[in-house]
Design an enzyme around this catalytic site. Structure first.
Site, PDB file in Angstrom:
ATOM      1  CG  HIS A   1      42.316  77.832  39.801  1.00  0.00           C
ATOM      2  ND1 HIS A   1      43.145  76.921  39.200  1.00  0.00           N
ATOM      3  CD2 HIS A   1      41.955  78.718  38.839  1.00  0.00           C
ATOM      4  CE1 HIS A   1      43.287  77.243  37.924  1.00  0.00           C
ATOM      5  NE2 HIS A   1      42.566  78.321  37.676  1.00  0.00           N
TER       6      HIS A   1
ATOM      7  NE  ARG B   1      41.284  19.382  47.718  1.00  0.00           N
ATOM      8  CZ  ARG B   1      41.143  19.909  48.936  1.00  0.00           C
ATOM      9  NH1 ARG B   1      40.542  21.073  49.072  1.00  0.00           N
ATOM     10  NH2 ARG B   1      41.561  19.262  50.002  1.00  0.00           N
ATOM     11  CG  HIS B   2      36.969  20.998  38.561  1.00  0.00           C
ATOM     12  ND1 HIS B   2      35.778  21.471  38.064  1.00  0.00           N
ATOM     13  CD2 HIS B   2      37.916  21.247  37.608  1.00  0.00           C
ATOM     14  CE1 HIS B   2      35.992  21.991  36.859  1.00  0.00           C
ATOM     15  NE2 HIS B   2      37.283  21.868  36.554  1.00  0.00           N
TER      16      HIS B   2
ATOM     17  CB  SER C   1      31.191  64.800  66.159  1.00  0.00           C
ATOM     18  OG  SER C   1      32.270  64.602  67.052  1.00  0.00           O
TER      19      SER C   1
ATOM     20  CE1 TYR D   1      28.768  51.723  54.025  1.00  0.00           C
ATOM     21  CE2 TYR D   1      30.433  50.097  53.443  1.00  0.00           C
ATOM     22  CZ  TYR D   1      30.020  51.158  54.216  1.00  0.00           C
ATOM     23  OH  TYR D   1      30.838  51.663  55.175  1.00  0.00           O
TER      24      TYR D   1
ATOM     25  CB  SER E   1      39.730  31.679  38.639  1.00  0.00           C
ATOM     26  OG  SER E   1      38.596  31.199  39.327  1.00  0.00           O
TER      27      SER E   1
ATOM     28  CB  THR F   1      35.362  23.041  28.794  1.00  0.00           C
ATOM     29  OG1 THR F   1      36.474  23.020  29.697  1.00  0.00           O
ATOM     30  CG2 THR F   1      35.107  24.471  28.353  1.00  0.00           C
TER      31      THR F   1
ATOM     32  NE  ARG G   1      41.236  29.992  32.377  1.00  0.00           N
ATOM     33  CZ  ARG G   1      40.116  29.878  33.081  1.00  0.00           C
ATOM     34  NH1 ARG G   1      39.412  28.783  33.031  1.00  0.00           N
ATOM     35  NH2 ARG G   1      39.706  30.849  33.831  1.00  0.00           N
TER      36      ARG G   1
ATOM     37  NE  ARG H   1      27.944  55.512  54.503  1.00  0.00           N
ATOM     38  CZ  ARG H   1      26.804  55.546  55.191  1.00  0.00           C
ATOM     39  NH1 ARG H   1      25.694  55.105  54.633  1.00  0.00           N
ATOM     40  NH2 ARG H   1      26.767  56.017  56.416  1.00  0.00           N
TER      41      ARG H   1
END
Length: 477
Positions: A151, A77-78, A281, A13, A326, A103, A321, A295
């Site tokens: 309508h 782990r960061h 089809s 897409y 995240s 930070t 925060r 679509r």
């Protein structure tokens, strides 16, 4: 072999341009540019950083060592610290000053703002292109009468071009919202762990002016006029909500357009473009499905639904925060932009290739206009000496009779034949044809289209001429 999930937004897409904006390369090179801007600004404000260190940082902006970053992230782990360490391996002389005083949100949030602004600019370009194509369509068919619907029941005639201005007006409103979102975006700047700038105040030995100047310098280097005056650790998640509202607005407008086109294609009045070998089809070879408009509807519906995620995040953040934003943010915002990009690409394709069947439009008008013309016929007959009350009753009776012929017998509307055959009306068949000319019933449609295009749309397109993309949209499926 393909053994892992692949997002259709990439494979089917969204455009390459929008995919790149949300790519890892764009994200992590922007992180490194922000680290460079921080180092340069800190040096300019007197911190002990050398030109050689900055040159080393600049030399390695683009060669992201992903494998090394992945190794570090598994260990620490960061994600931000993993990339600090990976960047430091490439820049051994500068590694000690990378991310100095900052930070994680310094790179994370500022990058998000930068990326969202670039994505909004590309969205604006897509919007302008669709508006241009629809404007040309509206002008071409501004005077072609067509049956109006309320309508989804036959109502007073409009014109094909006037109906297109309704789609256009929605997009003009969307463009205003996108422009507003672009103009409102500011950087987070350097605000520290809770938004107090305490770490930078310490670095600059209590010099508040240098803390303020640091923010200004970074904004200038990254192409922004200002940062938000106050923040927690992050910029307010209300900002994401504002951006997503603009995207959801585009999706709403596109969905409405797609609905109208799908209904018009059912009526055989207007069709979306079709490739020569396109199959409607697998079973019914004769079918002509409005797959592009469908679509548009499908992807637009997704954008409208996912827009609620940033709203909930903005509402749910605690104090300075929490990290529950995240994971959601990593998914909802990129996917909304990718989906809107796809929607507008398809929209441009459809709007630029609409097929209008004028004879079918005329047929449907002719089927219904005898009922709509009765007031004009009545006034004409009274002017010729007829009794208004008696003729009004006859028209009521003929309407009922013609309704039976149409609905119960499946035959053409014979209302005009009944009136022409009644001597009390004194109206000839030729005169009835004159009184049922569809152009008599479209009001100011052509004039409204001209006014809207000349006073609103064309000036808007002239102001955004640099955004106009004249290349053909290539659909992947």
């Amino acid at each position: 072999m393909k053994e892992t999930y692949e997002s259709p937004l990439n494979s089917r897409y969204a455009s390459r341009e929008m995919q790149y904006i949300f790519s890892p390369d764009k994200k992590f090179t922007t992180w490194r540019k922000l680290w460079i801007a921080l180092a340069e600004s800190e040096k300019e404000l007197g911190l002990p950083i050398t030109d050689e260190q900055i040159a080393e940082l600049k030399a390695h902006v683009d060669d992201i060592n992903y494998e090394k970053a992945a190794e570090y992230e598994k260990l620490v782990r960061h994600d931000v610290m993993a990339h600090v360490k990976a960047y430091g391996e490439l820049c051994p002389n500068a590694k000690g000053i990378i991310h100095w005083g900052a930070t994680s949100c310094y790179v994370g949030d500022n990058t998000d703002i930068i990326i969202m602004r670039e994505a909004l600019v590309l969205t604006r370009k897509r919007l302008v292109t669709v508006i241009s194509k629809l404007a040309d369509f509206a002008e071409k068919y501004k005077a072609l009468p067509t049956l109006g619907f309320t309508h989804f029941q036959p109502a007073q005639p409009v014109t094909v071009g006037k109906r297109a201005t309704l789609w256009l007006q929605d997009l003009v409103l969307d463009l205003e919202e996108v422009e507003h979102a672009i103009s409102c975006l500011k950087l987070l700047g350097c605000k520290g762990t809770t938004g107090t700038q305490a770490s930078f105040l310490e670095l600059f030995h209590g010099d508040h002016d240098k803390c303020v100047e640091l923010d200004k310098k970074i904004c200038n280097k990254m192409g922004f006029e200002a940062s938000y005056y106050v923040s927690g650790q992050t910029y307010s998640r209300k900002v994401d909500s504002i951006v997503m509202n603009a995207l959801a607005g585009v999706a709403q407008s596109a969905h409405k357009f797609s609905n109208d086109i799908r209904l018009l294609q059912h009526l055989k009045e207007i069709e979306e473009p079709k490739e020569k070998g396109q199959i409607g089809s697998s079973a019914m070879a004769y079918k002509r499905n409005p797959m592009r408009s469908e679509r548009i509807a499908s992807l637009s519906r997704y954008v409208i639904s996912v827009a609620s995620s940033p709203m909930m995040t903005a509402a749910e953040q605690w104090f300075e925060r929490t990290l529950d934003d995240s994971a959601n943010k990593r998914i909802s915002i990129p996917e909304a932009f990718l989906a809107v990009d796809a929607v507008l690409g398809i929209y441009a394709n459809v709007a630029g290739g609409l097929i209008v069947y004028e004879k079918m439009i005329e047929k449907h008008l002719r089927d219904e206009i005898p009922f709509m013309a009765t007031e004009n016929i009545l006034m004409d007959a009274v002017a010729n000496g007829g009794d208004r009350q008696e003729l009004h009753e006859k028209i009521r009776e003929f309407s009922v009779e013609a309704g039976v012929v149409v609905k119960e017998q499946g035959k053409p509307n014979n209302m005009l034949e009944l009136i022409a055959a009644d001597p009390e009306f004194g109206v000839s068949a030729d005169r009835l044809n004159e009184l049922t000319d569809p152009k008599l019933y479209i009001g100011r449609c052509p004039e409204q289209v001209d006014a809207f295009l000349n006073e609103c749309v064309r000036p808007l397109l002239a102001a955004h001429k640099d955004d106009l993309d004249v290349s053909e949209v290539e659909l992947k499926v």
